[in-house]
Design an enzyme around this catalytic site. Sequence first.
Site, PDB file in Angstrom:
ATOM      1  N   LYS A  75       0.821  -1.223   0.000  1.00 51.37           N
ATOM      2  CA  LYS A  75       0.000   0.000   0.000  1.00 51.37           C
ATOM      3  C   LYS A  75       0.857   1.277   0.000  1.00 51.37           C
ATOM      4  O   LYS A  75       0.428   2.302  -0.505  1.00 51.37           O
ATOM      5  CB  LYS A  75      -0.939   0.006   1.211  1.00 51.37           C
ATOM      6  N   ASP A 111     -10.440   3.028   1.497  1.00 52.84           N
ATOM      7  CA  ASP A 111     -10.749   2.437   2.813  1.00 52.84           C
ATOM      8  C   ASP A 111     -11.389   3.483   3.723  1.00 52.84           C
ATOM      9  O   ASP A 111     -12.290   3.171   4.504  1.00 52.84           O
ATOM     10  CB  ASP A 111      -9.462   1.932   3.489  1.00 52.84           C
TER      11      ASP A 111
HETATM   12  P1  NAP Z   1      -1.206  -3.336  10.302  1.00 51.49           P
HETATM   13  O1  NAP Z   1      -0.782  -2.181   9.467  1.00 51.49           O
HETATM   14  O2  NAP Z   1      -0.294  -4.512  10.469  1.00 51.49           O
HETATM   15  O3  NAP Z   1      -1.537  -2.721  11.775  1.00 51.49           O
HETATM   16  C1  NAP Z   1      -1.998  -3.549  12.805  1.00 51.49           C
HETATM   17  C2  NAP Z   1      -2.041  -2.757  14.105  1.00 51.49           C
HETATM   18  O4  NAP Z   1      -2.501  -3.660  15.127  1.00 51.49           O
HETATM   19  C3  NAP Z   1      -0.676  -2.248  14.592  1.00 51.49           C
HETATM   20  O5  NAP Z   1      -0.848  -1.067  15.328  1.00 51.49           O
HETATM   21  C4  NAP Z   1      -0.231  -3.395  15.509  1.00 51.49           C
HETATM   22  O6  NAP Z   1       0.700  -3.001  16.472  1.00 51.49           O
HETATM   23  C5  NAP Z   1      -1.544  -3.718  16.178  1.00 51.49           C
HETATM   24  N1  NAP Z   1      -1.521  -5.043  16.782  1.00 51.49           N
HETATM   25  C6  NAP Z   1      -1.232  -6.223  16.178  1.00 51.49           C
HETATM   26  N2  NAP Z   1      -1.322  -7.213  17.071  1.00 51.49           N
HETATM   27  C7  NAP Z   1      -1.655  -6.638  18.264  1.00 51.49           C
HETATM   28  C8  NAP Z   1      -1.879  -7.142  19.572  1.00 51.49           C
HETATM   29  N3  NAP Z   1      -1.769  -8.447  19.845  1.00 51.49           N
HETATM   30  N4  NAP Z   1      -2.222  -6.270  20.553  1.00 51.49           N
HETATM   31  C9  NAP Z   1      -2.318  -4.949  20.313  1.00 51.49           C
HETATM   32  N5  NAP Z   1      -2.115  -4.400  19.079  1.00 51.49           N
HETATM   33  C10 NAP Z   1      -1.791  -5.247  18.081  1.00 51.49           C
HETATM   34  O7  NAP Z   1      -2.577  -3.937   9.806  1.00 51.49           O
HETATM   35  P2  NAP Z   1      -3.773  -3.131   9.108  1.00 51.49           P
HETATM   36  O8  NAP Z   1      -3.589  -3.124   7.651  1.00 51.49           O
HETATM   37  O9  NAP Z   1      -3.918  -1.845   9.825  1.00 51.49           O
HETATM   38  O10 NAP Z   1      -5.005  -4.089   9.416  1.00 51.49           O
HETATM   39  C11 NAP Z   1      -5.562  -4.239  10.728  1.00 51.49           C
HETATM   40  C12 NAP Z   1      -6.783  -5.148  10.648  1.00 51.49           C
HETATM   41  O11 NAP Z   1      -7.812  -4.506   9.909  1.00 51.49           O
HETATM   42  C13 NAP Z   1      -6.512  -6.474   9.917  1.00 51.49           C
HETATM   43  O12 NAP Z   1      -7.238  -7.514  10.523  1.00 51.49           O
HETATM   44  C14 NAP Z   1      -7.046  -6.209   8.536  1.00 51.49           C
HETATM   45  O13 NAP Z   1      -7.408  -7.380   7.867  1.00 51.49           O
HETATM   46  C15 NAP Z   1      -8.254  -5.339   8.868  1.00 51.49           C
HETATM   47  N6  NAP Z   1      -8.675  -4.512   7.739  1.00 51.49           N
HETATM   48  C16 NAP Z   1      -9.975  -4.606   7.347  1.00 51.49           C
HETATM   49  C17 NAP Z   1     -10.423  -3.829   6.296  1.00 51.49           C
HETATM   50  C18 NAP Z   1     -11.863  -3.932   5.876  1.00 51.49           C
HETATM   51  O14 NAP Z   1     -12.187  -3.505   4.750  1.00 51.49           O
HETATM   52  N7  NAP Z   1     -12.727  -4.417   6.734  1.00 51.49           N
HETATM   53  C19 NAP Z   1      -9.539  -2.953   5.633  1.00 51.49           C
HETATM   54  C20 NAP Z   1      -8.222  -2.881   6.075  1.00 51.49           C
HETATM   55  C21 NAP Z   1      -7.803  -3.679   7.128  1.00 51.49           C
HETATM   56  P3  NAP Z   1       2.259  -3.394  16.308  1.00 51.49           P
HETATM   57  O15 NAP Z   1       2.767  -2.525  15.173  1.00 51.49           O
HETATM   58  O16 NAP Z   1       2.830  -3.048  17.639  1.00 51.49           O
HETATM   59  O17 NAP Z   1       2.327  -4.853  15.949  1.00 51.49           O
END
Ligand code: NAP
Length: 295
Positions: A75, A111
Amino acid sequence: MSESNTFHLGLIGWPVEHSLSPAIHQAALETCGLTGSYRLFPVPPLPEGRPRLDELFTELRHRAITGVNVTIPHKQNVIPWLDELTPAAQTIGAVNTIFNRDQKLIGDNTDADGFLTDLKSRIPSENQAQSAVILGAGGASRAVSYALAQDGWQVIVAARDKQQAQALVADLKHEARFSLQALPLEFSRLRGLHPDLIVNATPLGMTPNSRDSIWPEVEPFPEDCFVYDLVYNPAETRLVRQARRAGLQAANGLGMLTEQAVLAFERWTDCPAPRLAMQTAAAEALQESRPGSEV
Ligand code: NAP
């Protein structure tokens, strides 16, 4: 629009094989009576994936590919290949949709508006544009925080890495009217807040780890708040179940996924997207999907 009137669409990411997007966009093309396809373009992380990205961007420039979605881990990586970013993509710092306008490749982030559109369809108007706590500070949190701040919400971003939350707030706060604050993800700190909306923007609870939840069982939810989980696989996440058990309204992220697809489809085709057909295709594809898919 594609010069041949055939829409060559797809998804760049790694991995992409469990994506629901082909089903959603194929249904949209068929419902609109448009010719085309939505293909998966697996591109390994950089630097290994660079030659493949070069090839795909050549095809986008020559309109052999009409437009693409982009997902993890590309991205941000795709930005140097683009001619322009929309204000949303520029501020969020990430692109999930690429389209061709007047021989220019434009990077957008649907998004953000996708989330807001779905949220607004679910909460009463008197509860809109109030206060929200976003859990997590990764890419999805950036899009959601931007969307809410733009819409006039007071946004608190809580992350286990407070510096990540602070960086997000610093990047998004360039508009003076935006109200954003960073906090560590500590429930003792969150307890005094009374947000109208809680958003899980971490992957916790996603299949196969469906027993996980960002919200501890012993922690009461704020009264009357809406709980929105960006995770949608499983359809009822543990967080959604906890919230409903507490008598709260809650939603998973399938609506956001569909709404971002609606916006992308309209960028590529200039046709009004058939929302209902896309919602149905998303729900059916999720039912049929194998564990672990989230794009
Ligand atoms: P990302 O960039 O990897 O960010 C994930 C975030 O969650 C980071 O701040 C990470 O912190 C935190 N995190 C991970 N494991 C954790 C834990 N055990 N406890 C506390 N914080 C934790 O991922 P993303 O792209 O933002 O996506 C996040 C979620 O949203 C995913 O499940 C994704 O599939 C979903 N999503 C859904 C849509 C939709 O259309 N519904 C769109 C986009 C994303 P650290 O950096 O410290 O690991």
